[in-house]
Scaffold this motif. Structure first.
Motif, PDB file in Angstrom:
ATOM      1  N   UNK A  62      33.599   1.791  -6.114  1.00 39.83           N
ATOM      2  CA  UNK A  62      35.024   1.343  -6.189  1.00 39.83           C
ATOM      3  C   UNK A  62      35.790   2.607  -6.504  1.00 39.83           C
ATOM      4  N   UNK A  63      36.820   2.609  -5.704  1.00 34.07           N
ATOM      5  CA  UNK A  63      37.597   3.835  -5.664  1.00 34.07           C
ATOM      6  C   UNK A  63      39.015   3.784  -6.547  1.00 34.07           C
ATOM      7  N   UNK A  64      39.547   2.362  -6.441  1.00 31.62           N
ATOM      8  CA  UNK A  64      40.636   2.113  -6.983  1.00 31.62           C
ATOM      9  C   UNK A  64      40.660   0.508  -7.112  1.00 31.62           C
ATOM     10  N   UNK A  65      41.338   0.137  -8.433  1.00 31.72           N
ATOM     11  CA  UNK A  65      41.374  -1.137  -8.612  1.00 31.72           C
ATOM     12  C   UNK A  65      42.770  -1.579  -8.917  1.00 31.72           C
ATOM     13  N   UNK A  66      43.352  -2.570  -8.006  1.00 27.94           N
ATOM     14  CA  UNK A  66      44.512  -3.094  -8.178  1.00 27.94           C
ATOM     15  C   UNK A  66      44.432  -4.633  -9.161  1.00 27.94           C
ATOM     16  N   UNK A  67      45.391  -5.413  -8.847  1.00 31.42           N
ATOM     17  CA  UNK A  67      45.374  -6.534  -9.670  1.00 31.42           C
ATOM     18  C   UNK A  67      44.604  -7.496  -9.178  1.00 31.42           C
ATOM     19  N   UNK A  68      44.570  -7.895  -7.895  1.00 27.42           N
ATOM     20  CA  UNK A  68      43.527  -8.777  -6.920  1.00 27.42           C
ATOM     21  C   UNK A  68      42.947  -8.054  -5.902  1.00 27.42           C
ATOM     22  N   UNK A  79      37.346   4.236   3.379  1.00 25.02           N
ATOM     23  CA  UNK A  79      37.684   3.341   1.972  1.00 25.02           C
ATOM     24  C   UNK A  79      38.475   1.985   2.679  1.00 25.02           C
ATOM     25  N   UNK A  80      38.027   0.948   2.251  1.00 20.42           N
ATOM     26  CA  UNK A  80      38.219  -0.286   2.800  1.00 20.42           C
ATOM     27  C   UNK A  80      39.026  -0.990   1.581  1.00 20.42           C
ATOM     28  N   UNK A  81      40.025  -1.796   1.693  1.00 18.25           N
ATOM     29  CA  UNK A  81      40.623  -2.743   0.777  1.00 18.25           C
ATOM     30  C   UNK A  81      40.208  -4.323   0.810  1.00 18.25           C
ATOM     31  N   UNK A  82      39.576  -4.640  -0.574  1.00 16.11           N
ATOM     32  CA  UNK A  82      38.934  -6.021  -0.335  1.00 16.11           C
ATOM     33  C   UNK A  82      39.410  -6.608  -1.630  1.00 16.11           C
ATOM     34  N   UNK A  83      39.334  -7.950  -1.378  1.00 14.75           N
ATOM     35  CA  UNK A  83      39.687  -9.031  -2.515  1.00 14.75           C
ATOM     36  C   UNK A  83      38.395  -8.565  -3.871  1.00 14.75           C
ATOM     37  N   UNK A  84      38.926  -8.694  -5.035  1.00 16.22           N
ATOM     38  CA  UNK A  84      37.992  -8.260  -5.826  1.00 16.22           C
ATOM     39  C   UNK A  84      37.044  -9.518  -6.084  1.00 16.22           C
ATOM     40  N   UNK A  85      37.499 -10.691  -5.729  1.00 20.59           N
ATOM     41  CA  UNK A  85      36.497 -11.736  -5.842  1.00 20.59           C
ATOM     42  C   UNK A  85      35.442 -11.921  -4.979  1.00 20.59           C
ATOM     43  N   UNK A  86      35.141 -10.998  -3.889  1.00 10.56           N
ATOM     44  CA  UNK A  86      34.281 -10.936  -2.790  1.00 10.56           C
ATOM     45  C   UNK A  86      33.144  -9.985  -3.284  1.00 10.56           C
ATOM     46  N   UNK A  87      33.288  -9.548  -4.609  1.00 13.69           N
ATOM     47  CA  UNK A  87      32.232  -8.665  -5.159  1.00 13.69           C
ATOM     48  C   UNK A  87      31.338  -9.585  -5.782  1.00 13.69           C
ATOM     49  N   UNK A  88      29.868  -9.498  -5.084  1.00 12.21           N
ATOM     50  CA  UNK A  88      28.923 -10.426  -5.761  1.00 12.21           C
ATOM     51  C   UNK A  88      28.205  -9.805  -6.952  1.00 12.21           C
ATOM     52  N   UNK A  89      27.765  -8.597  -7.043  1.00 11.29           N
ATOM     53  CA  UNK A  89      26.995  -8.109  -8.123  1.00 11.29           C
ATOM     54  C   UNK A  89      27.340  -6.604  -8.174  1.00 11.29           C
TER      55      UNK A  89
END
Length: 91
Positions: A62-68, A79-89
């Motif tokens: 993780x490099x940067x955290x936004x709201x979603x 660096x790619x932007x993903x939804x935080x809810x696709x993180x599994x573990x």
């Protein structure tokens, strides 16, 4: 043939299937509750620098955290932007 015996046998089997179904439902509900709590804790405790695994099996940092969304470095300089809810573990 004695239809009364056949009827009671069918009723007994139906009751056994019903009990088995209820037991499976309770076990499944408990497992889903635990899994939901694990994901909730993971998503609330994310921080920059944390190594993670996506639900697709890709590792990243993780490099940067936004709201979603989360910016994740998957390779040096990528660096790619993903939804935080696709993180599994956490890796």
């Amino acid at each position: 043939m004695n239809w009364e015996v056949i009827l009671w046998t069918c009723i007994t089997i139906a009751v056994l299937f019903g009990i088995f179904g209820i037991i499976l439902y309770v076990i499944s509900a408990n497992n889903m509750r635990k899994r939901r709590k694990t994901f909730s804790d993971l998503h609330q405790n994310m921080k920059v620098g944390m190594n993670i695994i996506f639900s697709g099996g890709i590792y990243g940092k993780i490099v940067k955290i936004d709201e979603d969304t989360v910016d994740v470095e998957v390779s040096k300089g990528v660096v790619i932007k993903i939804s935080r809810y696709t993180i599994q573990s956490e890796a």
